[in-house]
Design a protein around this motif. Structure first.
Motif, mmCIF file in Angstrom:
data_model
loop_
_atom_site.group_PDB
_atom_site.id
_atom_site.type_symbol
_atom_site.label_atom_id
_atom_site.label_comp_id
_atom_site.label_asym_id
_atom_site.label_seq_id
_atom_site.Cartn_x
_atom_site.Cartn_y
_atom_site.Cartn_z
ATOM 1 N N VAL A 4 -30.993 31.698 -43.697
ATOM 2 C CA VAL A 4 -31.876 32.645 -44.405
ATOM 3 C C VAL A 4 -31.521 34.080 -44.018
ATOM 4 O O VAL A 4 -31.533 34.987 -44.839
ATOM 5 C CB VAL A 4 -33.365 32.356 -44.079
ATOM 6 N N ILE A 5 -31.158 34.271 -42.749
ATOM 7 C CA ILE A 5 -30.792 35.617 -42.307
ATOM 8 C C ILE A 5 -29.546 36.085 -43.038
ATOM 9 O O ILE A 5 -29.442 37.233 -43.451
ATOM 10 C CB ILE A 5 -30.555 35.637 -40.788
ATOM 11 N N PHE A 6 -28.586 35.174 -43.203
ATOM 12 C CA PHE A 6 -27.366 35.574 -43.901
ATOM 13 C C PHE A 6 -27.627 35.917 -45.347
ATOM 14 O O PHE A 6 -27.067 36.856 -45.886
ATOM 15 C CB PHE A 6 -26.307 34.483 -43.785
ATOM 16 N N GLN A 7 -28.483 35.111 -45.983
ATOM 17 C CA GLN A 7 -28.819 35.443 -47.372
ATOM 18 C C GLN A 7 -29.472 36.809 -47.440
ATOM 19 O O GLN A 7 -29.176 37.612 -48.309
ATOM 20 C CB GLN A 7 -29.758 34.397 -47.963
ATOM 21 N N ALA A 8 -30.339 37.085 -46.475
ATOM 22 C CA ALA A 8 -31.021 38.383 -46.458
ATOM 23 C C ALA A 8 -30.009 39.513 -46.271
ATOM 24 O O ALA A 8 -30.118 40.565 -46.890
ATOM 25 C CB ALA A 8 -32.083 38.419 -45.364
ATOM 26 N N PHE A 15 -27.891 45.177 -46.358
ATOM 27 C CA PHE A 15 -26.997 45.367 -45.223
ATOM 28 C C PHE A 15 -27.016 46.829 -44.792
ATOM 29 O O PHE A 15 -27.082 47.147 -43.601
ATOM 30 C CB PHE A 15 -25.589 44.926 -45.627
ATOM 31 N N HIS A 16 -26.966 47.732 -45.766
ATOM 32 C CA HIS A 16 -27.003 49.169 -45.452
ATOM 33 C C HIS A 16 -28.313 49.571 -44.809
ATOM 34 O O HIS A 16 -28.348 50.391 -43.902
ATOM 35 C CB HIS A 16 -26.792 50.003 -46.717
ATOM 36 N N VAL B 126 -18.603 42.377 -39.406
ATOM 37 C CA VAL B 126 -18.948 40.954 -39.346
ATOM 38 C C VAL B 126 -19.742 40.597 -40.593
ATOM 39 O O VAL B 126 -20.787 41.174 -40.852
ATOM 40 C CB VAL B 126 -19.786 40.628 -38.089
ATOM 41 N N GLN B 127 -19.225 39.661 -41.374
ATOM 42 C CA GLN B 127 -19.876 39.283 -42.627
ATOM 43 C C GLN B 127 -20.766 38.058 -42.428
ATOM 44 O O GLN B 127 -20.495 37.239 -41.549
ATOM 45 C CB GLN B 127 -18.806 38.936 -43.669
#
Lengths: 107, 154
Positions: A4-8, A15-16, B126-127
């Protein structure tokens, strides 16, 4: 780390936002100005980030100030620790390769 | 909040400096130690010069993440000072996308006939998904720890 964190984080504007909050806590207006995004959009992004536990909001005077949630960033630092483990494992393997090279020289 | 995307690791090896330096530059040697346990390196190309390219492919032969899956890494040397220093940049790639960038600085110092190797890594960009690239490698490490525990308990 939780997907979920990655999707967020996968959405570029979010991200910015996280990169900006990494510098210091900020109110919504400042985020909108810096990113050149309309405030309602920023608020939507902040909601996604808050639901994922990445940001927290604290009222200050008549503003709502967003900041990164320390716990989630400890998890991201945990990534770095795993990455360090990858390297130390490599250097253990390098030691074995060097031992083999030394044995070759003795022959 | 620490924005700590830097690692520094130091090791001392009981081997001559030339030998340790060479272990980083000879593709046949690199292929033997670079990958985590359970991974093989079917491709390892190194052009040992400034501007020279690095291309390595690790394969998950043990099936730690997904058997047969491949993890390429590309890179380029920015500094080579034989046998004292190597600097290179690299990117780990998954599904044709860079997962993170590295700048790696390795220095080699002679100390009492041994070699002190210092590696400084700066991680950038980091992606999301970089975690997946590491998850299997961490599993490899945990497998090794389990094997060690079994061995010690005999």
């Amino acid at each position: 780390m939780n997907p979920v964190i990655f999707q967020a984080l996968a959405e570029p504007s979010r991200f910015h936002i996280v990169e900006l909050l990494r510098d210091k806590p900020r109110p919504v207006g400042e985020l909108a100005d810096t990113l050149h995004i309309r405030q309602p959009q920023v608020s939507k992004h902040l909601k996604v980030l808050a639901d994922a536990g990445i940001v927290e909001v604290h009222p200050q005077a008549n503003q709502r100030i967003y900041e990164l949630s320390p716990k989630k960033f400890q998890e991201i630092d945990a990534w770095l620790e795993k990455y360090r483990t990858l390297w130390t494992q490599r250097f253990d393997a390098l030691e074995k390769v060097l031992e083999a090279e030394k044995r070759k020289l003795k022959k | 909040m620490p924005d700590n995307k830097k690692l520094t690791i130091t090791r001392v090896y009981d081997a001559p400096r030339d030998m340790v330096f060479n272990a980083w530059m000879d593709p046949e040697l690199v292929a033997q130690w670079w990958g985590p346990n359970g991974f093989t390196m079917p491709i390892c190309e190194i052009e040992p010069k400034v501007g020279g390219k690095i291309y390595m492919v690790m394969e998950d032969s043990a099936g730690l993440i997904k058997k047969g899956s491949r993890y390429p890494m590309t890179g380029e040397f920015t500094e080579i000072d034989t046998p004292a220093k190597i600097v290179y940049t690299s990117a780990a790639i998954m599904n044709d996308k860079p997962m993170f960038d590295n700048i790696v600085t390795v220095t080699f110092e002679e100390e009492d006939g041994k070699t002190k190797m210092t590696v400084h890594i700066v991680v950038d960009n980091v992606q999301p998904g970089a975690e997946m690239a590491l998850a299997g490698m961490e599993m490899g490490w945990n497998q090794q720890l389990d094997k060690l525990r079994d061995f010690l308990s005999k």
